[in-house]
Write an enzyme that holds these catalytic residues in place. Sequence first.
Site, PDB file in Angstrom:
ATOM      1  N   ASN A 192      21.239  57.009 -13.801  1.00  0.00           N
ATOM      2  CA  ASN A 192      20.347  55.928 -13.383  1.00  0.00           C
ATOM      3  C   ASN A 192      18.883  56.315 -13.570  1.00  0.00           C
ATOM      4  O   ASN A 192      18.069  55.503 -13.996  1.00  0.00           O
ATOM      5  CB  ASN A 192      20.597  55.542 -11.922  1.00  0.00           C
ATOM      6  CG  ASN A 192      21.648  54.469 -11.781  1.00  0.00           C
ATOM      7  OD1 ASN A 192      21.602  53.451 -12.449  1.00  0.00           O
ATOM      8  ND2 ASN A 192      22.609  54.704 -10.905  1.00  0.00           N
ATOM      9  N   LEU A 205      21.506  61.857  -2.230  1.00  0.00           N
ATOM     10  CA  LEU A 205      22.550  61.906  -1.208  1.00  0.00           C
ATOM     11  C   LEU A 205      22.104  62.290   0.199  1.00  0.00           C
ATOM     12  O   LEU A 205      22.858  62.120   1.142  1.00  0.00           O
ATOM     13  CB  LEU A 205      23.667  62.857  -1.655  1.00  0.00           C
ATOM     14  CG  LEU A 205      24.345  62.483  -2.969  1.00  0.00           C
ATOM     15  CD1 LEU A 205      25.452  63.475  -3.292  1.00  0.00           C
ATOM     16  CD2 LEU A 205      24.892  61.066  -2.921  1.00  0.00           C
ATOM     17  N   HIS A 228      22.993  51.157  -4.036  1.00  0.00           N
ATOM     18  CA  HIS A 228      24.246  51.562  -3.409  1.00  0.00           C
ATOM     19  C   HIS A 228      25.398  50.960  -4.209  1.00  0.00           C
ATOM     20  O   HIS A 228      25.343  49.783  -4.580  1.00  0.00           O
ATOM     21  CB  HIS A 228      24.296  51.078  -1.957  1.00  0.00           C
ATOM     22  CG  HIS A 228      25.509  51.560  -1.224  1.00  0.00           C
ATOM     23  ND1 HIS A 228      25.620  52.852  -0.764  1.00  0.00           N
ATOM     24  CD2 HIS A 228      26.669  50.939  -0.913  1.00  0.00           C
ATOM     25  CE1 HIS A 228      26.804  52.999  -0.178  1.00  0.00           C
ATOM     26  NE2 HIS A 228      27.461  51.852  -0.261  1.00  0.00           N
ATOM     27  N   GLU A 269      24.752  48.804 -12.597  1.00  0.00           N
ATOM     28  CA  GLU A 269      23.535  49.579 -12.334  1.00  0.00           C
ATOM     29  C   GLU A 269      22.658  49.644 -13.576  1.00  0.00           C
ATOM     30  O   GLU A 269      21.439  49.434 -13.503  1.00  0.00           O
ATOM     31  CB  GLU A 269      23.895  50.998 -11.881  1.00  0.00           C
ATOM     32  CG  GLU A 269      24.510  51.066 -10.505  1.00  0.00           C
ATOM     33  CD  GLU A 269      25.082  52.434 -10.170  1.00  0.00           C
ATOM     34  OE1 GLU A 269      25.257  52.689  -8.968  1.00  0.00           O
ATOM     35  OE2 GLU A 269      25.358  53.248 -11.099  1.00  0.00           O
TER      36      GLU A 269
END
Length: 188
Positions: A14, A85, A104, A174
Amino acid sequence: MKRIVIFASGSGSNAENLIKFFQNSNNASVVQVLTNNPHAKVLDRAKNLKVSALSFNRIAISKTEDVLNILKASKPDLIVLAGYLWKFPDNILEAFPNKVINVHPALLPKFGGKGMYGMHVHEAVVANKETETGITIHYVNEHYDEGAIIFQAKCDVIATDTAEDVAAKIHELEMEHFPKVVEKLLHA
Protein backbone atom coordinates in the site's frame (compact mmCIF):
# COMPACT_ATOMS: atom_id res chain seq x y z
CA MET A 1 2.60 20.93 -2.27
CA LYS A 2 0.84 18.71 0.27
CA ARG A 3 3.06 16.38 2.28
CA ILE A 4 2.24 12.76 3.20
CA VAL A 5 4.01 10.59 5.78
CA ILE A 6 3.24 6.86 5.75
CA PHE A 7 3.52 4.44 8.67
CA ALA A 8 3.74 0.73 7.79
CA SER A 9 4.86 -2.46 9.52
CA GLY A 10 5.27 -5.04 6.76
CA SER A 11 5.71 -5.54 3.06
CA GLY A 12 4.57 -2.05 2.11
CA SER A 13 2.47 -2.74 -0.99
CA ASN A 14 0.00 0.00 0.00
CA ALA A 15 2.86 2.39 0.77
CA GLU A 16 4.46 1.67 -2.61
CA ASN A 17 1.12 2.21 -4.36
CA LEU A 18 0.68 5.57 -2.62
CA ILE A 19 4.24 6.68 -3.40
CA LYS A 20 3.84 5.79 -7.07
CA PHE A 21 0.40 7.42 -7.27
CA PHE A 22 1.78 10.76 -6.06
CA GLN A 23 5.23 10.59 -7.75
CA ASN A 24 4.24 12.76 -10.69
CA SER A 25 1.70 14.88 -8.87
CA ASN A 26 2.06 18.65 -8.70
CA ASN A 27 -0.22 18.72 -5.66
CA ALA A 28 1.13 16.14 -3.17
CA SER A 29 3.97 13.74 -2.47
CA VAL A 30 5.00 11.11 0.02
CA VAL A 31 7.91 12.67 1.88
CA GLN A 32 8.68 9.91 4.38
CA VAL A 33 7.96 6.32 5.37
CA LEU A 34 8.27 5.27 9.01
CA THR A 35 8.14 1.71 10.32
CA ASN A 36 8.27 -0.06 13.65
CA ASN A 37 9.91 -3.08 11.99
CA PRO A 38 13.61 -2.69 11.07
CA HIS A 39 13.30 -5.70 8.71
CA ALA A 40 10.11 -4.56 6.95
CA LYS A 41 10.14 -4.76 3.18
CA VAL A 42 8.53 -1.31 3.13
CA LEU A 43 11.99 0.15 3.87
CA ASP A 44 13.40 -1.28 0.63
CA ARG A 45 10.34 -0.27 -1.37
CA ALA A 46 10.58 3.34 -0.14
CA LYS A 47 14.33 3.58 -0.72
CA ASN A 48 13.94 2.14 -4.24
CA LEU A 49 11.42 4.90 -4.93
CA LYS A 50 13.76 7.52 -3.42
CA VAL A 51 11.61 8.29 -0.39
CA SER A 52 13.18 8.75 3.03
CA ALA A 53 12.54 5.66 5.19
CA LEU A 54 13.31 5.15 8.85
CA SER A 55 12.60 2.52 11.47
CA PHE A 56 11.98 3.17 15.14
CA ASN A 57 11.42 1.13 18.27
CA ARG A 58 8.63 1.19 20.86
CA ILE A 59 10.55 3.55 23.13
CA ALA A 60 10.95 6.14 20.35
CA ILE A 61 7.22 6.29 19.64
CA SER A 62 5.64 5.70 23.03
CA LYS A 63 8.11 6.69 25.77
CA THR A 64 9.90 9.64 24.15
CA GLU A 65 8.97 12.30 21.62
CA ASP A 66 11.51 11.10 19.03
CA VAL A 67 8.92 10.04 16.43
CA LEU A 68 6.74 13.07 17.18
CA ASN A 69 9.77 15.32 16.57
CA ILE A 70 10.51 13.56 13.27
CA LEU A 71 6.91 14.19 12.23
CA LYS A 72 7.03 17.84 13.28
CA ALA A 73 10.17 18.26 11.14
CA SER A 74 8.45 16.56 8.18
CA LYS A 75 5.38 18.85 8.47
CA PRO A 76 2.87 16.35 7.06
CA ASP A 77 -0.52 17.47 5.84
CA LEU A 78 -1.66 13.87 6.26
CA ILE A 79 -0.30 10.85 8.14
CA VAL A 80 -1.36 7.59 6.50
CA LEU A 81 -1.29 4.26 8.32
CA ALA A 82 -0.90 1.57 5.67
CA GLY A 83 -0.53 -1.77 7.40
CA TYR A 84 0.82 -0.24 10.61
CA LEU A 85 0.18 -2.65 13.48
CA TRP A 86 0.88 -0.76 16.70
CA LYS A 87 -1.65 1.42 18.48
CA PHE A 88 -1.03 5.00 17.43
CA PRO A 89 0.10 7.20 20.34
CA ASP A 90 -2.07 9.95 21.78
CA ASN A 91 0.69 12.58 21.68
CA ILE A 92 0.92 12.30 17.87
CA LEU A 93 -2.88 12.30 17.48
CA GLU A 94 -3.04 15.46 19.61
CA ALA A 95 -0.27 17.15 17.59
CA PHE A 96 -1.96 16.26 14.27
CA PRO A 97 -5.72 16.38 14.92
CA ASN A 98 -7.83 14.90 12.10
CA LYS A 99 -4.68 14.32 10.06
CA VAL A 100 -4.11 10.61 10.75
CA ILE A 101 -5.97 8.01 8.69
CA ASN A 102 -5.87 4.23 8.40
CA VAL A 103 -7.03 1.60 5.93
CA HIS A 104 -8.65 -1.44 7.54
CA PRO A 105 -9.26 -4.69 5.59
CA ALA A 106 -12.93 -5.10 6.58
CA LEU A 107 -16.16 -3.17 6.72
CA LEU A 108 -15.94 -1.55 10.12
CA PRO A 109 -17.36 -1.79 12.70
CA LYS A 110 -17.25 -5.53 11.85
CA PHE A 111 -13.92 -7.31 12.35
CA GLY A 112 -12.12 -4.37 13.94
CA GLY A 113 -10.25 -3.89 17.17
CA LYS A 114 -7.09 -5.18 18.78
CA GLY A 115 -5.66 -8.23 17.04
CA MET A 116 -7.84 -7.79 13.95
CA TYR A 117 -5.38 -7.18 11.14
CA GLY A 118 -4.28 -8.89 7.94
CA MET A 119 -5.09 -12.58 7.64
CA HIS A 120 -6.74 -12.59 11.07
CA VAL A 121 -9.49 -10.42 9.58
CA HIS A 122 -9.88 -12.49 6.41
CA GLU A 123 -9.99 -15.75 8.38
CA ALA A 124 -12.71 -14.28 10.62
CA VAL A 125 -14.72 -13.12 7.61
CA VAL A 126 -14.62 -16.63 6.09
CA ALA A 127 -15.29 -18.38 9.43
CA ASN A 128 -18.30 -16.11 10.02
CA LYS A 129 -19.66 -17.01 6.55
CA GLU A 130 -19.95 -13.35 5.53
CA THR A 131 -21.38 -12.70 2.07
CA GLU A 132 -19.54 -9.40 1.66
CA THR A 133 -16.51 -7.64 3.04
CA GLY A 134 -14.38 -4.73 1.97
CA ILE A 135 -12.12 -1.94 3.11
CA THR A 136 -12.69 0.96 5.46
CA ILE A 137 -10.62 4.11 5.39
CA HIS A 138 -11.10 5.97 8.65
CA TYR A 139 -9.65 8.63 10.90
CA VAL A 140 -7.49 7.29 13.71
CA ASN A 141 -8.45 8.04 17.29
CA GLU A 142 -7.37 6.67 20.67
CA HIS A 143 -9.22 3.36 20.12
CA TYR A 144 -8.41 0.63 17.58
CA ASP A 145 -10.55 0.99 14.45
CA GLU A 146 -13.15 3.30 16.03
CA GLY A 147 -12.38 6.61 14.31
CA ALA A 148 -14.89 8.29 11.98
CA ILE A 149 -15.35 6.42 8.71
CA ILE A 150 -14.24 8.32 5.61
CA PHE A 151 -14.87 5.71 2.89
CA GLN A 152 -15.84 2.08 2.41
CA ALA A 153 -15.70 -0.17 -0.66
CA LYS A 154 -17.29 -3.62 -0.77
CA CYS A 155 -16.71 -6.93 -2.49
CA ASP A 156 -18.62 -10.20 -2.47
CA VAL A 157 -17.47 -13.22 -0.52
CA ILE A 158 -18.62 -16.50 -2.04
CA ALA A 159 -19.02 -19.74 -0.12
CA THR A 160 -15.91 -21.30 -1.68
CA ASP A 161 -13.62 -18.32 -0.91
CA THR A 162 -10.65 -19.02 1.34
CA ALA A 163 -9.04 -16.38 3.54
CA GLU A 164 -6.38 -16.03 0.81
CA ASP A 165 -9.10 -15.38 -1.81
CA VAL A 166 -10.60 -12.70 0.42
CA ALA A 167 -7.16 -11.18 0.98
CA ALA A 168 -6.67 -10.89 -2.79
CA LYS A 169 -10.03 -9.14 -3.22
CA ILE A 170 -9.23 -6.73 -0.39
CA HIS A 171 -5.81 -6.00 -1.88
CA GLU A 172 -7.46 -5.02 -5.18
CA LEU A 173 -9.84 -2.66 -3.37
CA GLU A 174 -6.95 -1.06 -1.46
CA MET A 175 -4.89 -0.57 -4.63
CA GLU A 176 -7.82 1.00 -6.45
CA HIS A 177 -9.34 3.23 -3.78
CA PHE A 178 -6.76 4.14 -1.13
CA PRO A 179 -4.69 6.63 -3.19
CA LYS A 180 -7.82 8.33 -4.57
CA VAL A 181 -9.28 8.79 -1.09
CA VAL A 182 -5.97 10.18 0.20
CA GLU A 183 -5.90 12.63 -2.72
CA LYS A 184 -9.48 13.77 -2.03
CA LEU A 185 -8.71 14.30 1.66
CA LEU A 186 -5.68 16.42 0.84
CA HIS A 187 -7.73 18.69 -1.37
CA ALA A 188 -10.97 18.85 0.56
